[in-house]
Design a protein around this motif. Structure first.
Motif, PDB file in Angstrom:
ATOM      1  N   GLY A  94     -26.601 -37.116  -5.122  1.00 55.10           N
ATOM      2  CA  GLY A  94     -25.889 -37.498  -6.350  1.00 55.10           C
ATOM      3  C   GLY A  94     -25.688 -36.271  -7.234  1.00 55.10           C
ATOM      4  O   GLY A  94     -25.956 -35.140  -6.812  1.00 55.10           O
ATOM      5  N   PHE A  95     -25.238 -36.500  -8.445  1.00 55.69           N
ATOM      6  CA  PHE A  95     -25.009 -35.366  -9.342  1.00 55.69           C
ATOM      7  C   PHE A  95     -25.541 -35.716 -10.728  1.00 55.69           C
ATOM      8  O   PHE A  95     -25.236 -36.773 -11.263  1.00 55.69           O
ATOM      9  N   VAL A  96     -26.347 -34.823 -11.293  1.00 58.97           N
ATOM     10  CA  VAL A  96     -27.015 -35.103 -12.562  1.00 58.97           C
ATOM     11  C   VAL A  96     -26.587 -34.074 -13.608  1.00 58.97           C
ATOM     12  O   VAL A  96     -26.640 -32.869 -13.361  1.00 58.97           O
ATOM     13  N   VAL A  97     -26.178 -34.566 -14.768  1.00 58.39           N
ATOM     14  CA  VAL A  97     -25.769 -33.644 -15.839  1.00 58.39           C
ATOM     15  C   VAL A  97     -26.775 -33.705 -16.985  1.00 58.39           C
ATOM     16  O   VAL A  97     -27.172 -34.789 -17.428  1.00 58.39           O
ATOM     17  N   MET A  98     -27.176 -32.521 -17.442  1.00 54.58           N
ATOM     18  CA  MET A  98     -28.091 -32.380 -18.578  1.00 54.58           C
ATOM     19  C   MET A  98     -27.280 -31.715 -19.681  1.00 54.58           C
ATOM     20  O   MET A  98     -26.604 -30.709 -19.421  1.00 54.58           O
ATOM     21  N   ALA A  99     -27.338 -32.254 -20.879  1.00 52.22           N
ATOM     22  CA  ALA A  99     -26.530 -31.678 -21.949  1.00 52.22           C
ATOM     23  C   ALA A  99     -27.208 -31.868 -23.289  1.00 52.22           C
ATOM     24  O   ALA A  99     -28.020 -32.789 -23.468  1.00 52.22           O
ATOM     25  N   GLY A 100     -26.854 -31.000 -24.220  1.00 54.53           N
ATOM     26  CA  GLY A 100     -27.426 -31.094 -25.559  1.00 54.53           C
ATOM     27  C   GLY A 100     -27.340 -29.755 -26.240  1.00 54.53           C
ATOM     28  O   GLY A 100     -26.830 -28.784 -25.669  1.00 54.53           O
ATOM     29  N   PRO A 101     -27.853 -29.687 -27.449  1.00 53.94           N
ATOM     30  CA  PRO A 101     -27.728 -28.437 -28.200  1.00 53.94           C
ATOM     31  C   PRO A 101     -28.644 -27.345 -27.656  1.00 53.94           C
ATOM     32  O   PRO A 101     -29.632 -27.645 -26.983  1.00 53.94           O
ATOM     33  N   CYS A 102     -28.304 -26.119 -27.975  1.00 54.29           N
ATOM     34  CA  CYS A 102     -29.192 -25.007 -27.622  1.00 54.29           C
ATOM     35  C   CYS A 102     -30.539 -25.260 -28.283  1.00 54.29           C
ATOM     36  O   CYS A 102     -31.555 -25.361 -27.606  1.00 54.29           O
ATOM     37  N   SER A 103     -30.529 -25.439 -29.619  1.00 53.32           N
ATOM     38  CA  SER A 103     -31.766 -25.695 -30.364  1.00 53.32           C
ATOM     39  C   SER A 103     -31.715 -27.065 -31.012  1.00 53.32           C
ATOM     40  O   SER A 103     -30.652 -27.497 -31.474  1.00 53.32           O
ATOM     41  N   MET A 296     -26.273 -27.998 -16.342  1.00 58.27           N
ATOM     42  CA  MET A 296     -26.809 -28.034 -17.696  1.00 58.27           C
ATOM     43  C   MET A 296     -25.791 -27.369 -18.615  1.00 58.27           C
ATOM     44  O   MET A 296     -25.391 -26.232 -18.365  1.00 58.27           O
ATOM     45  N   THR A 297     -25.357 -28.107 -19.647  1.00 56.37           N
ATOM     46  CA  THR A 297     -24.390 -27.498 -20.573  1.00 56.37           C
ATOM     47  C   THR A 297     -24.833 -27.730 -22.013  1.00 56.37           C
ATOM     48  O   THR A 297     -25.422 -28.760 -22.345  1.00 56.37           O
ATOM     49  N   GLU A 298     -24.485 -26.760 -22.845  1.00 58.25           N
ATOM     50  CA  GLU A 298     -24.813 -26.892 -24.270  1.00 58.25           C
ATOM     51  C   GLU A 298     -23.677 -27.607 -24.998  1.00 58.25           C
ATOM     52  O   GLU A 298     -22.495 -27.287 -24.806  1.00 58.25           O
ATOM     53  N   VAL A 299     -24.070 -28.566 -25.831  1.00 50.45           N
ATOM     54  CA  VAL A 299     -23.106 -29.374 -26.594  1.00 50.45           C
ATOM     55  C   VAL A 299     -23.605 -29.432 -28.035  1.00 50.45           C
ATOM     56  O   VAL A 299     -24.807 -29.619 -28.272  1.00 50.45           O
ATOM     57  N   HIS A 300     -22.677 -29.250 -28.967  1.00 47.72           N
ATOM     58  CA  HIS A 300     -23.041 -29.320 -30.392  1.00 47.72           C
ATOM     59  C   HIS A 300     -21.906 -30.013 -31.133  1.00 47.72           C
ATOM     60  O   HIS A 300     -20.744 -29.720 -30.872  1.00 47.72           O
ATOM     61  N   PRO A 301     -22.242 -30.938 -32.037  1.00 47.55           N
ATOM     62  CA  PRO A 301     -21.166 -31.639 -32.745  1.00 47.55           C
ATOM     63  C   PRO A 301     -20.358 -30.711 -33.663  1.00 47.55           C
ATOM     64  O   PRO A 301     -19.189 -30.981 -33.923  1.00 47.55           O
ATOM     65  N   TRP A 302     -20.997 -29.645 -34.153  1.00 45.58           N
ATOM     66  CA  TRP A 302     -20.311 -28.714 -35.066  1.00 45.58           C
ATOM     67  C   TRP A 302     -20.673 -27.281 -34.638  1.00 45.58           C
ATOM     68  O   TRP A 302     -21.480 -26.615 -35.306  1.00 45.58           O
ATOM     69  N   PRO A 303     -20.088 -26.798 -33.550  1.00 41.97           N
ATOM     70  CA  PRO A 303     -20.530 -25.509 -32.992  1.00 41.97           C
ATOM     71  C   PRO A 303     -20.457 -24.340 -33.981  1.00 41.97           C
ATOM     72  O   PRO A 303     -21.291 -23.429 -33.918  1.00 41.97           O
ATOM     73  N   GLU A 304     -19.501 -24.415 -34.924  1.00 34.54           N
ATOM     74  CA  GLU A 304     -19.386 -23.290 -35.890  1.00 34.54           C
ATOM     75  C   GLU A 304     -20.629 -23.210 -36.772  1.00 34.54           C
ATOM     76  O   GLU A 304     -20.924 -22.167 -37.339  1.00 34.54           O
ATOM     77  N   SER A 308     -27.943 -21.646 -33.102  1.00 32.68           N
ATOM     78  CA  SER A 308     -27.958 -20.715 -31.966  1.00 32.68           C
ATOM     79  C   SER A 308     -26.882 -21.126 -30.970  1.00 32.68           C
ATOM     80  O   SER A 308     -26.597 -22.309 -30.809  1.00 32.68           O
ATOM     81  N   ASP A 309     -26.292 -20.142 -30.328  1.00 34.41           N
ATOM     82  CA  ASP A 309     -25.346 -20.332 -29.215  1.00 34.41           C
ATOM     83  C   ASP A 309     -24.139 -21.236 -29.504  1.00 34.41           C
ATOM     84  O   ASP A 309     -23.609 -21.880 -28.580  1.00 34.41           O
ATOM     85  N   GLY A 310     -23.662 -21.220 -30.747  1.00 33.09           N
ATOM     86  CA  GLY A 310     -22.446 -21.973 -31.081  1.00 33.09           C
ATOM     87  C   GLY A 310     -21.237 -21.590 -30.217  1.00 33.09           C
ATOM     88  O   GLY A 310     -20.529 -22.467 -29.727  1.00 33.09           O
ATOM     89  N   PRO A 311     -20.987 -20.282 -30.002  1.00 31.08           N
ATOM     90  CA  PRO A 311     -19.772 -19.883 -29.273  1.00 31.08           C
ATOM     91  C   PRO A 311     -19.676 -20.419 -27.839  1.00 31.08           C
ATOM     92  O   PRO A 311     -18.592 -20.495 -27.283  1.00 31.08           O
ATOM     93  N   GLN A 312     -20.809 -20.807 -27.268  1.00 24.07           N
ATOM     94  CA  GLN A 312     -20.756 -21.320 -25.891  1.00 24.07           C
ATOM     95  C   GLN A 312     -20.967 -22.842 -25.840  1.00 24.07           C
ATOM     96  O   GLN A 312     -21.010 -23.422 -24.758  1.00 24.07           O
ATOM     97  N   SER A 313     -21.101 -23.466 -27.015  1.00 24.81           N
ATOM     98  CA  SER A 313     -21.369 -24.912 -27.037  1.00 24.81           C
ATOM     99  C   SER A 313     -20.064 -25.698 -27.017  1.00 24.81           C
ATOM    100  O   SER A 313     -19.144 -25.414 -27.778  1.00 24.81           O
ATOM    101  N   LEU A 314     -20.020 -26.703 -26.140  1.00 28.29           N
ATOM    102  CA  LEU A 314     -18.860 -27.590 -26.100  1.00 28.29           C
ATOM    103  C   LEU A 314     -18.955 -28.578 -27.255  1.00 28.29           C
ATOM    104  O   LEU A 314     -20.056 -28.983 -27.638  1.00 28.29           O
ATOM    105  N   ARG A 315     -17.805 -28.997 -27.765  1.00 27.21           N
ATOM    106  CA  ARG A 315     -17.787 -30.121 -28.713  1.00 27.21           C
ATOM    107  C   ARG A 315     -17.922 -31.391 -27.877  1.00 27.21           C
ATOM    108  O   ARG A 315     -17.545 -31.403 -26.696  1.00 27.21           O
ATOM    109  N   PRO A 316     -18.407 -32.478 -28.482  1.00 22.70           N
ATOM    110  CA  PRO A 316     -18.615 -33.706 -27.689  1.00 22.70           C
ATOM    111  C   PRO A 316     -17.374 -34.137 -26.918  1.00 22.70           C
ATOM    112  O   PRO A 316     -17.473 -34.534 -25.750  1.00 22.70           O
TER     113      PRO A 316
END
Ligand code: PEP
Ligand code: MN
Length: 336
Positions: A94-103, A296-304, A308-316
């Motif tokens: 199968g395939f498992v995705v882990m996501a969330g903010p850097c910090s 594993m990907t970094e996601v942040h509701p307001w990356p700006e 930490s690591d805003g420039p590489q964080s996806l928006r939801p």
């Protein structure tokens, strides 16, 4: 060496082989498969006379040396490890995705992110409560308060929690809260930490060191497994090269190579692997296509505004797009 038992080998026969292995000065590790049991005997050198003697014992099908320097994580031992994280399994095809903010920053930030990534199909929530920052002046994490927020987000969303343990002294505390303990790139060769994680009864995700070779990476995984914890997943997160246009160079060749060399599940982190939001989705698709078991990907509701690591964080919404985009590749995956 590896001792492959016959399909119907009894427990007594397996115990007898383990005792012989100990007498010869090796440590036995019993690996029970669906059809047969394999015993890995780990120690210094695989002596020919020991192999011959074990070959002729009752219940033994065959005995042969393990050729790789890493033993228990080698694919010579078994085809694949599937790791159970509650009702989520990594490494079973199968395939498992882990996501969330850097910090982990605030309750609002974490809950907003957790709800969004759960709705898009993530199974694990990531978030650092202890942050290994390059500069001592940067945000170092909320520590136990961050762990409490992660546990609260798990209650709310049903997501499992993966979080980094930076210090050997914090292993017990982090293990109380986390479903998976993460070892960061900077700690890949912190052997005291790896040994301690061998005693933990929770899965560990080991990230590849900034300039670690595949052999060093697998030998670090071997530390954890040989100290008693078989549930280790490997994470390719980019390595340092001469290239400065990206934060790291994501080594996607490592994925099929690790699959060739090891039975441990492989996760790819295209966020730290590129450092750039615009590159995360293309590299996520590529990671799936080359045979990763998870992302594993970094996601942040307001990356700006990220600490930490805003420039590489996806928006939801970008994360949800990524989940749609990878789906066809999951179906096309092929393991060499
Ligand atoms: C992280 O995933 O939070 C992290 C710090 O990544 P890495 O250890 O790969 O730099
Ligand atoms: Mn980060």
């Amino acid at each position: 060496m590896i001792i492959a038992m016959k399909a119907g080998a009894t427990d007594d026969q397996i115990d007898h082989i383990c005792n012989r292995i100990r007498e010869f000065g090796y440590t036995p590790h019993v690996i029970r498969g669906a059809e047969r049991t394999v015993i890995a005997a780990v120690g210094h050198g695989d002596k020919k006379e020991h192999i011959e003697s074990l070959k002729s014992a009752e219940g033994v099908e065959d005995a042969f040396p393990i050729l790789q320097p890493f033993k228990l994580v080698s694919r010579e031992i078994k085809p694949k490890t599937a790791i159970k994280i509650g009702d989520v399994t990594l490494g079973d095809g199968g395939f498992v995705v882990m996501a969330g903010p850097c910090s982990v920053e605030t309750r609002e930030q974490l809950m907003t992110t957790a709800e969004a990534v759960a709705a898009a199909g993530a199974k694990l929530l990531r978030g650092g409560a202890y942050k290994p920052r390059t500069s001592p002046y940067d945000f170092q994490g909320l520590e136990e308060n961050g762990l409490k927020l992660l546990a609260e987000a798990r209650e709310r969303t049903g997501l499992k929690v993966i979080t980094e343990v930076v210090n050997t002294a914090d292993v017990e505390l982090v293990a109380e809260y986390a479903d998976v303990l993460q070892v960061g790139a900077r700690n890949m060769q912190n052997f005291a930490l790896l040994k301690k994680l061998g005693a933990v009864r929770k899965p560990v995700m080991l990230k590849r060191g900034l300039s670690a070779t595949i052999k060093e990476f697998l030998l670090s995984a071997e530390y954890i497994v040989s100290h008693g914890n078989p549930d280790v997943m490997l994470c390719e997160r980019g390595i340092r090269t001469f290239e400065t246009a990206t934060r790291n160079t994501l080594d996607l060749a490592a994925v099929p190579l690790l699959n060739e060399l090891s039975h441990l599940p492989v996760v790819v982190d295209p966020s730290h692997g590129t450092g750039k939001r615009s590159l995360v989705r293309p590299l996520a698709r590529a990671a799936v296509a080359v045979g990763a078991d998870g992302l594993m990907t970094e996601v942040h509701p307001w990356p700006e505004q990220a600490w930490s690591d805003g420039p590489q964080s996806l928006r939801p919404e970008e994360f949800a797009e990524m989940m749609n985009e990878i789906e066809p590749y999951v179906g096309l995956r092929k393991r060499e």
